[in-house]
Design an enzyme around this catalytic site. Structure first.
Site, PDB file in Angstrom:
ATOM      1  N   LYS A  66      15.315 -23.548  67.502  1.00 39.55           N
ATOM      2  CA  LYS A  66      14.654 -23.597  66.744  1.00 39.55           C
ATOM      3  C   LYS A  66      13.508 -25.020  66.883  1.00 39.55           C
ATOM      4  O   LYS A  66      13.328 -24.444  65.946  1.00 39.55           O
ATOM      5  CB  LYS A  66      15.509 -23.321  65.420  1.00 39.55           C
ATOM      6  CG  LYS A  66      17.048 -22.730  65.559  1.00 39.55           C
ATOM      7  CD  LYS A  66      17.500 -21.831  64.138  1.00 39.55           C
ATOM      8  CE  LYS A  66      18.549 -21.702  64.311  1.00 39.55           C
ATOM      9  NZ  LYS A  66      18.658 -20.987  62.727  1.00 39.55           N
ATOM     10  N   LYS A 110      20.831 -25.957  68.875  1.00 41.51           N
ATOM     11  CA  LYS A 110      20.268 -25.086  68.035  1.00 41.51           C
ATOM     12  C   LYS A 110      18.752 -25.988  67.415  1.00 41.51           C
ATOM     13  O   LYS A 110      17.531 -25.495  67.236  1.00 41.51           O
ATOM     14  CB  LYS A 110      20.851 -25.065  66.884  1.00 41.51           C
ATOM     15  CG  LYS A 110      20.815 -24.076  65.349  1.00 41.51           C
ATOM     16  CD  LYS A 110      21.988 -23.498  64.895  1.00 41.51           C
ATOM     17  CE  LYS A 110      22.784 -22.904  65.656  1.00 41.51           C
ATOM     18  NZ  LYS A 110      24.174 -22.165  64.485  1.00 41.51           N
ATOM     19  N   LYS A 113      27.018   5.324  45.063  1.00 39.93           N
ATOM     20  CA  LYS A 113      28.235   4.163  45.952  1.00 39.93           C
ATOM     21  C   LYS A 113      28.897   5.328  46.950  1.00 39.93           C
ATOM     22  O   LYS A 113      28.525   6.159  46.626  1.00 39.93           O
ATOM     23  CB  LYS A 113      29.287   4.421  44.805  1.00 39.93           C
ATOM     24  CG  LYS A 113      30.409   3.402  45.288  1.00 39.93           C
ATOM     25  CD  LYS A 113      31.684   3.361  43.719  1.00 39.93           C
ATOM     26  CE  LYS A 113      32.878   2.882  43.969  1.00 39.93           C
ATOM     27  NZ  LYS A 113      33.968   2.459  43.112  1.00 39.93           N
ATOM     28  N   PRO A 168      15.285 -11.631  60.103  1.00 44.97           N
ATOM     29  CA  PRO A 168      14.630 -12.592  60.701  1.00 44.97           C
ATOM     30  C   PRO A 168      15.138 -14.131  60.509  1.00 44.97           C
ATOM     31  O   PRO A 168      15.611 -14.278  59.388  1.00 44.97           O
ATOM     32  CB  PRO A 168      13.359 -12.348  59.677  1.00 44.97           C
ATOM     33  CG  PRO A 168      13.605 -11.322  58.427  1.00 44.97           C
ATOM     34  CD  PRO A 168      14.896 -11.211  59.617  1.00 44.97           C
ATOM     35  N   ASP A 169      15.056 -14.849  61.367  1.00 47.41           N
ATOM     36  CA  ASP A 169      15.621 -16.134  61.405  1.00 47.41           C
ATOM     37  C   ASP A 169      13.855 -16.777  60.747  1.00 47.41           C
ATOM     38  O   ASP A 169      12.824 -16.983  61.341  1.00 47.41           O
ATOM     39  CB  ASP A 169      15.680 -16.705  62.234  1.00 47.41           C
ATOM     40  CG  ASP A 169      16.510 -18.253  62.578  1.00 47.41           C
ATOM     41  OD1 ASP A 169      15.871 -19.202  61.714  1.00 47.41           O
ATOM     42  OD2 ASP A 169      17.625 -18.525  63.230  1.00 47.41           O
ATOM     43  N   ILE A 170      14.527 -17.446  59.498  1.00 48.61           N
ATOM     44  CA  ILE A 170      12.949 -18.192  58.680  1.00 48.61           C
ATOM     45  C   ILE A 170      12.712 -19.177  59.411  1.00 48.61           C
ATOM     46  O   ILE A 170      11.854 -19.603  59.515  1.00 48.61           O
ATOM     47  CB  ILE A 170      13.655 -18.116  57.067  1.00 48.61           C
ATOM     48  CG1 ILE A 170      13.981 -17.301  56.430  1.00 48.61           C
ATOM     49  CG2 ILE A 170      12.914 -18.610  56.273  1.00 48.61           C
ATOM     50  CD1 ILE A 170      15.082 -16.726  55.335  1.00 48.61           C
ATOM     51  N   PHE A 210      20.285 -26.582  59.030  1.00 43.40           N
ATOM     52  CA  PHE A 210      21.879 -27.092  58.603  1.00 43.40           C
ATOM     53  C   PHE A 210      22.227 -25.843  59.673  1.00 43.40           C
ATOM     54  O   PHE A 210      22.235 -24.690  60.158  1.00 43.40           O
ATOM     55  CB  PHE A 210      22.097 -26.757  57.172  1.00 43.40           C
ATOM     56  CG  PHE A 210      22.118 -27.663  56.437  1.00 43.40           C
ATOM     57  CD1 PHE A 210      23.171 -28.873  55.616  1.00 43.40           C
ATOM     58  CD2 PHE A 210      20.891 -28.531  55.307  1.00 43.40           C
ATOM     59  CE1 PHE A 210      23.350 -29.476  55.141  1.00 43.40           C
ATOM     60  CE2 PHE A 210      20.882 -29.446  55.133  1.00 43.40           C
ATOM     61  CZ  PHE A 210      22.564 -30.571  54.726  1.00 43.40           C
ATOM     62  N   ASN A 265      28.486 -14.547  51.888  1.00 39.69           N
ATOM     63  CA  ASN A 265      29.238 -15.484  52.749  1.00 39.69           C
ATOM     64  C   ASN A 265      30.176 -16.901  51.662  1.00 39.69           C
ATOM     65  O   ASN A 265      29.571 -16.583  50.716  1.00 39.69           O
ATOM     66  CB  ASN A 265      28.540 -16.132  53.744  1.00 39.69           C
ATOM     67  CG  ASN A 265      27.510 -17.381  53.215  1.00 39.69           C
ATOM     68  OD1 ASN A 265      27.585 -17.946  52.493  1.00 39.69           O
ATOM     69  ND2 ASN A 265      26.449 -16.587  53.395  1.00 39.69           N
ATOM     70  N   ASP A 298      22.910 -13.571  58.817  1.00 37.94           N
ATOM     71  CA  ASP A 298      22.088 -13.267  60.438  1.00 37.94           C
ATOM     72  C   ASP A 298      22.041 -11.814  60.316  1.00 37.94           C
ATOM     73  O   ASP A 298      21.223 -10.985  61.472  1.00 37.94           O
ATOM     74  CB  ASP A 298      22.678 -13.872  61.048  1.00 37.94           C
ATOM     75  CG  ASP A 298      22.919 -15.529  61.262  1.00 37.94           C
ATOM     76  OD1 ASP A 298      22.151 -16.037  61.077  1.00 37.94           O
ATOM     77  OD2 ASP A 298      23.882 -16.012  61.350  1.00 37.94           O
TER      78      ASP A 298
HETATM   79  O1  C5P Z   1      21.516 -20.123  63.632  1.00 42.92           O
HETATM   80  P1  C5P Z   1      22.326 -20.426  62.043  1.00 42.92           P
HETATM   81  O2  C5P Z   1      22.024 -19.591  61.182  1.00 42.92           O
HETATM   82  O3  C5P Z   1      23.193 -21.430  62.853  1.00 42.92           O
HETATM   83  O4  C5P Z   1      21.334 -21.748  62.075  1.00 42.92           O
HETATM   84  C1  C5P Z   1      21.728 -22.377  60.902  1.00 42.92           C
HETATM   85  C2  C5P Z   1      19.977 -22.854  60.341  1.00 42.92           C
HETATM   86  O5  C5P Z   1      18.964 -21.475  60.025  1.00 42.92           O
HETATM   87  C3  C5P Z   1      19.901 -22.730  58.695  1.00 42.92           C
HETATM   88  O6  C5P Z   1      18.943 -24.671  58.433  1.00 42.92           O
HETATM   89  C4  C5P Z   1      19.530 -21.855  57.691  1.00 42.92           C
HETATM   90  O7  C5P Z   1      19.602 -22.416  57.091  1.00 42.92           O
HETATM   91  C5  C5P Z   1      18.133 -21.437  59.194  1.00 42.92           C
HETATM   92  N1  C5P Z   1      18.310 -19.656  59.455  1.00 42.92           N
HETATM   93  C6  C5P Z   1      17.328 -19.603  58.315  1.00 42.92           C
HETATM   94  N2  C5P Z   1      17.054 -17.646  59.027  1.00 42.92           N
HETATM   95  C7  C5P Z   1      17.597 -17.120  59.275  1.00 42.92           C
HETATM   96  C8  C5P Z   1      19.206 -17.795  59.391  1.00 42.92           C
HETATM   97  C9  C5P Z   1      19.572 -19.178  59.635  1.00 42.92           C
HETATM   98  O8  C5P Z   1      16.794 -19.636  57.911  1.00 42.92           O
HETATM   99  N3  C5P Z   1      18.156 -15.883  59.012  1.00 42.92           N
END
Ligand code: C5P
Length: 408
Positions: A345, A341, A289, A309-311, A327, A210, A279
């Site tokens: 979260k 959010k 390749k 996974p959402d850290i 953020f 990105n 994501d």
């Molecule tokens: O849900 P979104 O991706 O918009 O949320 C953004 C926030 O979540 C940021 O602080 C980003 O560092 C964190 N994040 C995360 N793990 C992910 C995706 C986003 O910790 N897989």
């Protein structure tokens, strides 16, 4: 918290065509929260009137060393003790030479000699003067004595030449001045910051990523150091130098970012997640390749992605969790999405970035809307360094409140 909140700045102005910029500088310093008193050399008064600077600073401007009335109000030694920093902008070649010799033949030089506050000079002069061996020697000597030099930069000079000698812009002067003051807001606190994009490999040569440059996260790490914190920065692939005194851990993919954050988070009290973590990541990695001949023109190439996974959300679910700052980059319904959010979260704070119409990403300037349970602050458009400092101020205030609430 403003960058120079409560700081006393003694602004010295020397005889240079750049002296006209000092008027705006007085205003910018005051806007940054500083109290400003101005001292001019005799030569400076030929370029700009003391009355202008008096009106802008709100205090009488001093010029002469022997001024009975002014001395009665505040003696020159008292004036030397007054500031938290002395900033001379513009500083002429002659003034630099006098300072290097330790002279006290006018009020400004005497104050620089007598003060125990840090002294910073923003030089402005002709390129030949700046490059002259005598000036170089004076600057080396003063640098060794601890005098800070802000600039100059190269550009068009008043004498018609091009080259080094232009005074740096006010915003950079203020950023550099603020960096001279170590703040103690996060003394003894360990702060973990994630920054930059992640790269998700499709095959050995291709990846998904990105537009995050990492600039905001790196500025946050630097601001945390300035506030006295011990800082670990987990960075995705970016082209940025590591800020001073920051421990840096490099990662590439979202999975590596996940492992690094989970490993380091327990030893930190605050986690600022500025990284733009993928994501969705490719479900499978092709060892060789991918050959375009294998795909037909009609069907194209379908890449299956799986959720990563959402850290942040995972850390938020832990019993022992750091103070969590997320953020959010939003392109529509910025405030509602950010607010949702924050709640979803279970964050302690969220900094929302409007990235519609190309804003935010890979820019040096940004603006943020910061939300926390029960409060909000709008951080106006500014350089990412300044914005990060303001954000760190908010984080430090909220963290203290949170910490005090949980320990009493
Ligand atoms: O849900 P979104 O991706 O918009 O949320 C953004 C926030 O979540 C940021 O602080 C980003 O560092 C964190 N994040 C995360 N793990 C992910 C995706 C986003 O910790 N897989």
């Amino acid at each position: 918290m403003k960058q120079l909140s409560g700081k006393r700045v003694l602004l010295g102005v020397c005889g240079s065509i750049a002296a006209y910029k000092s008027a705006e500088l007085v205003r910018d310093l005051r806007d940054a929260g500083a109290e400003v008193r101005v001292v001019m050399t005799e030569a400076a008064t030929e370029f700009i009137t003391p009355l202008t600077l008096q009106a802008l600073s709100g205090h009488p401007v001093r010029t002469g060393l022997v001024d009975t009335a002014a001395e009665a109000a505040m003696g020159h030694i008292e004036l030397a003790r007054w500031p938290d920093a002395v900033l001379v902008a513009p500083a002429s070649a002659d003034f630099i030479a006098r300072l290097a010799q330790g002279r006290a033949d006018d009020l400004l030089a005497a104050l620089c000699l007598a003060t125990r506050a840090p002294v910073a000079l923003a030089p402005a002069m002709n390129a030949g003067m700046w490059e002259n061996a005598a000036t170089r020697a004076n600057i080396d000597k003063l640098t060794r004595q601890g005098v800070a030099f802000f600039g100059p930069v190269s550009g068009a000079l008043a004498c018609g030449e091009q080259g080094p000698g232009r005074m740096i812009d006010n915003r950079t002067i203020i950023d550099k001045l603020a960096a001279l003051f170590p703040s103690a807001a996060l003394q003894g606190v360990a702060v973990l910051v994630s920054a930059g994009p992640t790269r998700e490999a499709i095959d050995p040569v291709r990846y998904l990523s990105n537009r995050s440059s990492g600039k905001m996260g790196f500025a946050v790490a630097a601001a945390a150091v300035e506030a006295g914190a011990q800082v670990t920065l987990i960075s995705g692939p970016v082209a940025l130098p590591t800020p001073e005194r920051v421990k840096r851990v490099d990662v590439i993919s979202a999975a590596q970012m996940y492992r690094a954050v989970m490993e380091h988070a327990p030893a930190h009290q605050i986690f600022v997640a500025a990284a733009a973590v993928a994501d969705f990541v490719p479900q499978a990695f092709a060892q060789q390749k991918l050959k375009k001949e294998k795909f037909s023109a009609e069907d194209g190439f379908v890449l299956r992605l799986k959720q990563s996974p959402d850290i942040l959300a995972e850390l938020a679910g832990r019993e022992q969790r750091p103070f969590l700052v997320g953020f959010a980059a939003e392109t529509e319904s910025v405030e509602q999405n950010g607010c949702a959010k924050l709640q979803r979260k279970k964050l302690d704070m969220i900094a929302i970035n409007d990235v519609s119409e190309g804003r935010g990403f890979d820019r040096d300037e940004n603006e943020l809307l910061v939300l926390w349970p029960g409060g909000r602050a709008r951080l106006e458009l500014a350089g990412k360094g300044r914005l990060a400092r303001e954000l760190m101020g908010l984080i430090a205030d909220r963290y203290r409140e949170h910490y005090e609430k949980n320990t009493t």
